[in-house]
Design a protein around this motif. Structure first.
Motif, short mmCIF file in Angstrom:
data_model
loop_
_atom_site.label_atom_id
_atom_site.label_comp_id
_atom_site.label_asym_id
_atom_site.label_seq_id
_atom_site.Cartn_x
_atom_site.Cartn_y
_atom_site.Cartn_z
N LYS A 274 0.84 -1.21 0.00
CA LYS A 274 0.00 0.00 0.00
C LYS A 274 0.87 1.25 0.00
N TRP A 275 1.91 1.26 0.80
CA TRP A 275 2.82 2.41 0.84
C TRP A 275 3.46 2.61 -0.53
N GLU A 276 3.97 1.53 -1.09
CA GLU A 276 4.70 1.65 -2.35
C GLU A 276 3.79 2.06 -3.49
N ALA A 277 2.52 1.68 -3.43
CA ALA A 277 1.57 2.11 -4.46
C ALA A 277 1.33 3.61 -4.41
N ASN A 278 1.56 4.20 -3.24
CA ASN A 278 1.35 5.64 -3.07
C ASN A 278 2.61 6.47 -3.33
N PHE A 279 3.75 5.83 -3.47
CA PHE A 279 4.97 6.57 -3.77
C PHE A 279 4.88 7.15 -5.18
N PRO A 280 5.15 8.42 -5.35
CA PRO A 280 5.09 9.00 -6.70
C PRO A 280 5.92 8.24 -7.73
N ILE A 281 7.08 7.70 -7.33
CA ILE A 281 7.92 6.99 -8.30
C ILE A 281 7.23 5.76 -8.86
N ASN A 282 6.32 5.15 -8.07
CA ASN A 282 5.61 3.97 -8.53
C ASN A 282 4.29 4.29 -9.20
N MET A 283 3.97 5.57 -9.32
CA MET A 283 2.75 5.99 -10.01
C MET A 283 3.02 6.37 -11.46
N ILE A 284 4.28 6.43 -11.84
CA ILE A 284 4.63 6.94 -13.17
C ILE A 284 4.00 6.13 -14.29
N GLU A 285 4.19 4.80 -14.28
CA GLU A 285 3.68 3.98 -15.39
C GLU A 285 2.17 4.06 -15.55
N SER A 286 1.46 4.16 -14.44
CA SER A 286 -0.01 4.19 -14.52
C SER A 286 -0.56 5.59 -14.83
N HIS A 287 0.33 6.58 -14.91
CA HIS A 287 -0.11 7.94 -15.21
C HIS A 287 0.70 8.56 -16.35
N LEU A 288 1.15 7.71 -17.26
CA LEU A 288 1.99 8.19 -18.35
C LEU A 288 1.27 9.18 -19.26
N ALA A 289 0.02 8.91 -19.57
CA ALA A 289 -0.72 9.80 -20.47
C ALA A 289 -0.81 11.20 -19.87
N GLY A 290 -1.12 11.27 -18.58
CA GLY A 290 -1.20 12.57 -17.92
C GLY A 290 0.13 13.27 -17.85
N LEU A 291 1.19 12.53 -17.52
CA LEU A 291 2.53 13.11 -17.45
C LEU A 291 2.95 13.67 -18.80
N LYS A 292 2.68 12.93 -19.86
CA LYS A 292 3.09 13.36 -21.18
C LYS A 292 2.23 14.52 -21.70
N SER A 293 1.07 14.73 -21.08
CA SER A 293 0.22 15.85 -21.50
C SER A 293 0.63 17.17 -20.85
N LEU A 294 1.48 17.10 -19.81
CA LEU A 294 1.94 18.33 -19.17
C LEU A 294 2.78 19.14 -20.14
N THR A 295 2.62 20.45 -20.10
CA THR A 295 3.43 21.32 -20.94
C THR A 295 4.88 21.28 -20.49
N ALA A 296 5.11 21.19 -19.19
CA ALA A 296 6.48 21.14 -18.67
C ALA A 296 6.48 20.53 -17.28
N LEU A 297 7.59 19.86 -16.96
CA LEU A 297 7.77 19.20 -15.66
C LEU A 297 9.24 19.35 -15.26
N LYS A 298 9.46 19.75 -14.01
CA LYS A 298 10.83 19.90 -13.54
C LYS A 298 10.92 19.53 -12.06
N LEU A 299 12.05 18.92 -11.69
CA LEU A 299 12.37 18.73 -10.28
C LEU A 299 13.84 19.02 -10.08
N ASP A 300 14.19 19.52 -8.90
CA ASP A 300 15.59 19.76 -8.58
C ASP A 300 15.86 19.45 -7.11
N TRP A 301 17.14 19.33 -6.78
CA TRP A 301 17.52 18.97 -5.42
C TRP A 301 18.94 19.45 -5.16
N GLY A 302 19.27 19.65 -3.88
CA GLY A 302 20.57 20.16 -3.51
C GLY A 302 21.62 19.07 -3.35
#
Length: 366
Positions: A274-302
């Protein structure tokens, strides 16, 4: 350095951020009842606060504006008004608009504090629907009361730490609401570093449960600024979001993926799933259409991130996006969890605001 002390350091040493212009925007604080949080089983308050920045000239014009929604961190990372003050968002917005770095925009910081610290921007049968609260309730309220361009191509979603986690999750769940997503130092995207099944917080939670009543523990965890329990509190919040027991038959009305018998660690595989199903990294494959519809996506870290999970999981998240051919930007910079984010040399001013200026439209495309 602990998260709150880091934030306090940023607040004190953020430099002279006195506005570089004489024309200033306006900060408004409002409250409203969020339908998505009403009737939750944990007693979370559905009355929510919004800290809103209106650009210079808003009240005198008839113009409609794009909106940036910024999600704050959890636990001791601060709420909406605190984050507005820490990073002096209003001064950064004023300067960016006057200097032509961005077009005039509205900025909205919704309050997402929960009893134990946060709902992790996740819909929960126990604590309420925190993802819906942002994407449905807050957006609808702002569109109704302010002169927004009410369409996805003029809405951006961002956040830092838990808020970065929330921005990525909600961006995947609601690509029809937001067009551009920017996550700063996103936390708990997946296992890695100091966020693992072996982390001491799970054992601490077990020993806690064996020594004190649930009421005593709830009271103790609710206390702010006790950093010895920062990760323990985070695990309690994740459990209440990811593996809740709304009937209240379990400790803290939630199940943990790990428990202990003496020094022997036992993994609850169902709860772990249940935890792993809620991790954003494990949601990518099931939300590919939505992710690809975004105009832009960015993440950064220190590079000098104090929370070791952040750079590890962020890089893994980016690699998984790349493997699935999701166009995005990912960047490591010299900084920590909250350092180099505020101020005129920080990521908000130099990267995030120009990002949204590029990818949000100033006229309706819907």
């Amino acid at each position: 350095m602990k998260p709150f002390l880091l934030c306090l350091f940023v607040f004190i040493s953020g430099g002279n951020l006195s506005a570089q212009n004489s024309i200033k925007g306006k900060v408004i604080i409002e409250k409203f009842v969020a339908p998505s949080l009403q009737g939750n089983h944990a007693g979370e308050d559905p009355m929510r606060r919004l800290t809103i920045y209106l650009p210079p000239g808003y009240e005198a014009s008839k113009q409609r504006y794009p909106v940036i929604y910024f999600l704050h961190g959890g636990m001791e990372m601060g709420g909406d008004s605190i984050v507005m003050a820490w990073w002096r968002f209003h001064e950064l917005m004023d300067a960016a608009i006057q200097n032509g770095r961005i077009k005039p925009m509205i900025l909205v910081l919704p309050n997402s504090d929960a009893k134990l610290g946060s709902g992790f921007y996740t819909n929960s049968t126990l604590t309420g629907n925190w993802a819906d609260y942002i994407a449905k309730d807050v957006v609808a309220y702002i569109d109704k009361r302010y002169r927004t361009i009410a369409g996805r191509h003029s809405r951006g979603l961002s956040g830092q730490s838990m808020g970065g986690h929330g921005a990525l999750k909600i961006g995947m769940l609601y690509p029809d609401v937001f067009t551009a997503v920017y996550a700063l130092s996103p936390g708990n995207l997946g296992w890695g570093g100091d966020f693992s099944l072996e982390m001491s917080a799970f054992k601490h939670m077990d020993s806690y449960r064996n020594q004190y009543s649930e009421a005593e523990i709830m009271g103790d965890l609710i206390k702010r600024n006790d950093f010895t329990k920062f990760y323990t509190k985070a695990m309690a919040n994740l459990a209440r979001a990811y593996s809740p027991d709304e009937a209240g038959k379990t400790f803290l009305s939630a199940k943990m993926p790990v428990s202990y018998s003496g020094d022997r660690m036992m993994v609850d595989e169902e709860t772990k799933r249940k935890w792993e199903a809620n991790f954003p990294i494990n949601m990518i494959e099931s939300h590919l259409a939505g992710l690809k519809s975004l105009t832009a996506l960015k993440l950064d870290w220190g590079r000098n991130e104090e929370i070791k999970n952040v750079p590890i999981a962020s890089l893994q998240f980016s690699k998984k996006l790349e493997a699935n051919q999701v166009k995005h930007f990912a960047e490591e910079y010299i900084g920590g969890h909250v350092s180099h984010i505020g101020g005129f040399e920080g990521r908000i001013y130099t990267e995030m605001l120009p990002f949204f200026d590029t990818y949000l439209t100033v006229e309706s495309k819907e």
